[in-house]
Design a protein around this motif. Structure first.
Motif, short mmCIF file in Angstrom:
data_model
loop_
_atom_site.label_atom_id
_atom_site.label_comp_id
_atom_site.label_asym_id
_atom_site.label_seq_id
_atom_site.Cartn_x
_atom_site.Cartn_y
_atom_site.Cartn_z
N GLN A 48 0.77 4.02 -3.00
CA GLN A 48 0.44 5.41 -2.74
C GLN A 48 1.53 6.34 -3.24
O GLN A 48 1.26 7.43 -3.76
CB GLN A 48 0.20 5.63 -1.24
CG GLN A 48 -1.05 4.95 -0.70
CD GLN A 48 -2.31 5.42 -1.39
OE1 GLN A 48 -2.45 6.58 -1.76
NE2 GLN A 48 -3.25 4.50 -1.59
N TYR A 49 2.78 5.91 -3.09
CA TYR A 49 3.91 6.73 -3.57
C TYR A 49 3.82 6.89 -5.09
O TYR A 49 3.91 8.01 -5.61
CB TYR A 49 5.23 6.07 -3.19
CG TYR A 49 6.42 6.71 -3.87
CD1 TYR A 49 6.95 7.91 -3.40
CD2 TYR A 49 7.00 6.14 -5.00
CE1 TYR A 49 8.03 8.50 -4.02
CE2 TYR A 49 8.08 6.73 -5.64
CZ TYR A 49 8.59 7.91 -5.14
OH TYR A 49 9.65 8.50 -5.78
N ALA A 87 1.22 6.46 -6.98
CA ALA A 87 -0.01 7.18 -7.34
C ALA A 87 0.21 8.69 -7.21
O ALA A 87 -0.23 9.47 -8.05
CB ALA A 87 -1.16 6.73 -6.45
N ARG A 88 0.89 9.11 -6.14
CA ARG A 88 1.17 10.54 -5.97
C ARG A 88 2.04 11.07 -7.09
O ARG A 88 1.84 12.18 -7.59
CB ARG A 88 1.85 10.79 -4.62
CG ARG A 88 0.94 10.69 -3.41
CD ARG A 88 1.58 11.29 -2.19
NE ARG A 88 2.83 10.65 -1.83
CZ ARG A 88 2.92 9.60 -1.03
NH1 ARG A 88 1.82 9.07 -0.51
NH2 ARG A 88 4.08 9.07 -0.74
N GLU A 136 0.83 -1.20 0.00
CA GLU A 136 0.00 0.00 0.00
C GLU A 136 0.87 1.26 0.00
O GLU A 136 0.59 2.22 -0.72
CB GLU A 136 -0.92 -0.01 1.22
CG GLU A 136 -1.91 1.15 1.27
CD GLU A 136 -2.90 1.11 0.13
OE1 GLU A 136 -3.32 2.20 -0.31
OE2 GLU A 136 -3.23 0.01 -0.35
N LYS A 137 1.94 1.24 0.79
CA LYS A 137 2.83 2.40 0.87
C LYS A 137 3.46 2.70 -0.49
O LYS A 137 3.52 3.85 -0.92
CB LYS A 137 3.94 2.14 1.90
CG LYS A 137 4.88 3.31 2.12
CD LYS A 137 5.80 3.05 3.31
CE LYS A 137 6.83 1.99 3.01
NZ LYS A 137 7.80 1.83 4.12
N ASP A 148 -11.67 14.85 -5.19
CA ASP A 148 -10.75 13.83 -5.70
C ASP A 148 -10.66 14.04 -7.21
O ASP A 148 -11.42 13.46 -7.98
CB ASP A 148 -11.27 12.43 -5.38
CG ASP A 148 -10.35 11.34 -5.94
OD1 ASP A 148 -9.28 11.68 -6.45
OD2 ASP A 148 -10.73 10.15 -5.86
N ILE A 200 -4.66 7.48 -8.36
CA ILE A 200 -4.86 6.05 -8.65
C ILE A 200 -5.33 5.84 -10.08
O ILE A 200 -4.84 4.96 -10.80
CB ILE A 200 -5.89 5.43 -7.67
CG1 ILE A 200 -5.34 5.44 -6.24
CG2 ILE A 200 -6.27 4.02 -8.10
CD1 ILE A 200 -4.22 4.47 -5.99
#
Length: 445
Positions: free
Chosen positions: A96-97, A99-100, A92-93, A217, A105
């Motif tokens: 998320q990295y 995705a940023r 997940e970490k 979002d 996403i």
């Protein structure tokens, strides 16, 4: 030898990129294989940073993969276990990295041509293998320490051969970053807004249109709030709990997550996977919230000024910057992890901020924009602990560097000895294409 693990943990996401080369097996360790595509992907990434990187670097990449696979085999032989929760947390970490970096996403799904669930499924085993390797490496190196004698010995070796490096001007900088906190009033306004949107949808207005116009979002808003298919474990718990209870065409009650307030609508369900639309309303940060954060920072700095608390302890206690908080606010140099950073490696905004400051001084608070698609604001204050002029390396000014280098050398030797000892237990095969690589000769049987 690299002490940081590759094993797909740092580049796992890249292996989903389209346009792959025709693949073949280039190495085998035990039951674990190394594909040509892995080498090519990592080499392509290296070439982006260092365009002049020679083709022989593929040999070094393969060497690191062989090292990783030996440690993976050792983990499997010793029945090393990493929990599913740890694997999911790491996955997940990293998602998320990425995705940023890609703008959300949805943008990441479009880039890889896969849903978030498919991306997770592709990379879950790679993440697990990487964590197993990490466990073995940490166990092999846990007792490695360097003494002052080791550090002095390494320094003298360089001095005797006239090989002491020349260091540019360096600084030690710590920071405290405070983000404004959302007020109760802001949360009430956000809740009223999403309540109104929910009522409009229930009364017949288009969920898609309202998501496009109002959702905070932005990654999903352009698609009418559509998040694509996901499964359990992909979203934050509060969101997920509501999403999986949705009935077709129903609109959820308002839910609150760390991102703000949401309403959801089910689009489709396929087995354990669901596709939902959502509208997100984030509570806004008002000018008064920004001012309150400034007042808090001023009070912290006053405590530092009257020696009620040190800057380092204040950073650990109050700073919102996760990268520097645990280190007393200090920014570290990338290769050695020391707090003395060459001036020419500083971010320009930092350089211009400390220009003219003297060692021991603390800057005035400044309002900055944090990196990321949300462009959130925060207050930052800098502490210039020390500065040094360009100089030939010496133990007084550069002890931290020599300590880090001496420790890395000792760890590299210990890891090399560990690999040489344990690789004999496993079948190893390397394709003919790489058998002339000098760096992997000790792996060729």
């Amino acid at each position: 030898m690299m002490l940081l693990l590759s094993m797909g943990v740092f580049s796992a996401m890249a292996q989903n990129q389209p346009g792959m080369v025709i693949d073949q097996i280039v190495g085998v360790v035990g039951d674990n294989i190394i594909m040509q595509s892995e080498i090519e992907i990592e080499f392509a990434q290296l070439r982006k940073e260092f365009p002049q990187a020679p083709d022989t670097m593929k040999c070094e990449i393969l060497k690191q993969r062989l090292v990783d696979k030996v440690m993976l085999c050792k983990a499997q032989l010793d029945s090393v276990v990493v929990s599913d929760d740890r694997v999911e947390g790491e996955l997940e970490k990293r998602l998320q990295y990425f995705a940023r970096q890609m703008g959300g996403i949805k943008a990441m799904e479009e880039f890889y041509g896969k849903s978030i669930t498919e991306i997770k499924a592709t990379n879950r085993e790679k993440i697990k293998d990487g964590l197993l390797v990490q466990e073995v490496q940490q166990k092999a190196l846990k007792d490695i320490k360097v003494s002052p004698t080791d550090i002095k010995k390494y320094f003298n070796e360089l001095a005797e051969t006239d090989s002491l490096p020349f260091y540019s001007a360096e600084v030690e900088i710590a920071q405290i970053v405070l983000q404004p906190k959302v007020s109760k009033e802001a949360k009430e306004i956000a809740y009223e807004k999403i309540s109104e949107l929910r009522e409009r949808i229930v009364n017949g207005e288009s969920f898609n249109t309202l998501a496009l116009i109002y959702s905070d979002d932005k990654g999903s808003a352009t698609n009418g709030g559509d998040l694509g298919f996901f499964t359990r474990g992909d979203m934050v718990p509060e969101f997920e709990a509501t999403a999986f209870r949705l009935r077709p065409d129903s609109v959820s009650k308002i839910i609150e997550t760390k991102f703000g307030y949401h309403i959801l609508k089910l689009v489709d369900r396929k087995g354990d996977n669901i596709d939902v639309r959502h509208i997100l309303i984030r509570p806004k940060i008002f000018t008064t919230d920004i001012q309150k954060a400034r007042e808090l920072l001023d009070s912290i700095l006053w405590q530092v000024k009257i020696d009620s608390i040190t800057f380092e302890k204040a950073a650990k206690k109050y700073s919102d910057d996760v990268q520097t908080k645990s280190n007393g606010g200090f920014i570290t140099e990338g290769s050695t992890g020391t707090t003395k950073v060459p001036i020419d490696e500083l971010d320009k905004s930092l350089y211009f901020r400390i220009e003219g400051m003297k060692a021991g001084e603390i800057s005035e608070p400044e309002l900055i924009t944090l990196p990321g698609p949300d462009r959130e604001q925060a207050w930052r204050v800098l502490y210039l602990k020390s500065e040094s002029k360009p100089h030939r390396a010496n133990l007084r000014d550069d002890y931290q560097k020599f300590q880090a280098i001496a420790e890395n050398r000792k760890k590299a030797k210990a890891l090399n000895d560990f690999i040489n000892k344990n690789k004999k237990q496993f079948y190893i095969h390397i394709s003919d294409e790489y058998k002339n690589c000098l760096s992997i000769q000790n792996f060729i049987k």
